[in-house]
Scaffold this motif. Structure first.
Motif, PDB file in Angstrom:
ATOM      1  N   TYR A  60      -6.230  47.359  51.184  1.00 36.23           N
ATOM      2  CA  TYR A  60      -4.889  46.621  51.376  1.00 36.23           C
ATOM      3  C   TYR A  60      -5.197  45.245  52.198  1.00 36.23           C
ATOM      4  N   SER A  67      -7.302  37.492  48.771  1.00 35.63           N
ATOM      5  CA  SER A  67      -6.361  36.702  47.824  1.00 35.63           C
ATOM      6  C   SER A  67      -5.474  35.608  48.529  1.00 35.63           C
ATOM      7  N   ALA A 128      -4.110  37.630  41.749  1.00 41.91           N
ATOM      8  CA  ALA A 128      -3.061  38.731  41.489  1.00 41.91           C
ATOM      9  C   ALA A 128      -4.135  39.934  40.885  1.00 41.91           C
ATOM     10  N   LEU A 129      -4.947  39.533  39.663  1.00 46.08           N
ATOM     11  CA  LEU A 129      -5.555  40.690  39.013  1.00 46.08           C
ATOM     12  C   LEU A 129      -6.318  41.393  40.007  1.00 46.08           C
ATOM     13  N   TRP A 131      -6.022  41.576  43.294  1.00 46.26           N
ATOM     14  CA  TRP A 131      -5.011  42.323  44.405  1.00 46.26           C
ATOM     15  C   TRP A 131      -4.667  43.727  43.490  1.00 46.26           C
ATOM     16  N   LEU A 132      -4.263  43.459  42.295  1.00 49.42           N
ATOM     17  CA  LEU A 132      -3.966  44.930  41.184  1.00 49.42           C
ATOM     18  C   LEU A 132      -4.963  45.678  41.330  1.00 49.42           C
ATOM     19  N   PHE A 133      -6.163  45.014  41.016  1.00 53.19           N
ATOM     20  CA  PHE A 133      -7.379  46.082  41.115  1.00 53.19           C
ATOM     21  C   PHE A 133      -7.810  46.712  42.347  1.00 53.19           C
ATOM     22  N   TRP A 135      -5.199  47.211  44.616  1.00 52.44           N
ATOM     23  CA  TRP A 135      -4.244  48.214  44.845  1.00 52.44           C
ATOM     24  C   TRP A 135      -4.549  49.572  44.110  1.00 52.44           C
ATOM     25  N   TRP A 136      -4.881  49.332  42.791  1.00 56.33           N
ATOM     26  CA  TRP A 136      -5.097  50.605  42.087  1.00 56.33           C
ATOM     27  C   TRP A 136      -6.465  51.343  42.681  1.00 56.33           C
ATOM     28  N   ARG A 139      -5.054  53.251  45.511  1.00 53.36           N
ATOM     29  CA  ARG A 139      -4.210  54.296  45.009  1.00 53.36           C
ATOM     30  C   ARG A 139      -4.995  55.614  44.530  1.00 53.36           C
TER      31      ARG A 139
END
Length: 146
Positions: A60, A67, A128-129, A131-133, A135-136, A139
């Protein structure tokens, strides 16, 4: 005859200073990462029960560090594009340039303004992509350890 906006020597010096400053910060960050790599690895694996949570936290923080500058550039480019579209002139009035630049007006300026805003959207979406990757990924690591 086309109007030429003259270069601003103060802006040129400011850009050179910013590049030198950014290079120095980059070198310090690289040196810091190299210096603290082993202590970080030890902290990460020192408590096996906490390892997944710590790895998630590290991802994170990395996502934010990577980003945040991209999002800042996206905002800057969006605002610059808006200034160009509002003024229907590129470079917009009051914009300092580092070399003599022909002033473009009308349709050419509108195309450049829209292109700058498209670049801003692309930068924002890519941040954003990313960060989403990440984050995934965090998780997935967290759920895999559970």
């Amino acid at each position: 005859m086309n109007e030429i906006q003259k270069a601003d020597p103060a802006a040129r010096r400011q850009v050179v200073l910013m590049i030198v400053f950014a290079a120095a910060i980059g070198a310090l960050l690289i040196a810091g990462f190299e210096h603290f790599r082993e202590p970080f690895r030890e902290w990460l694996s020192s408590e096996p029960a906490e390892m997944a949570r710590r790895a998630e936290l590290a991802i994170y923080v990395s996502a934010f560090i990577v980003s945040a500058p991209v999002i800042a550039f996206a905002i800057y480019f969006w605002l610059l594009g808006a200034r160009v579209l509002r003024a229907q002139q590129f470079p917009p009035p009051g914009f300092r340039v580092i070399r003599d630049t022909p002033v473009v007006g009308g349709r050419g300026a509108m195309i450049r303004g829209h292109a700058i805003q498209v670049l801003a959207v692309c930068l924002g979406v890519s941040a954003a992509l990313l960060w989403l990757f990440l984050w995934w990924l965090a998780r997935t690591i967290s759920e895999g350890a559970a």
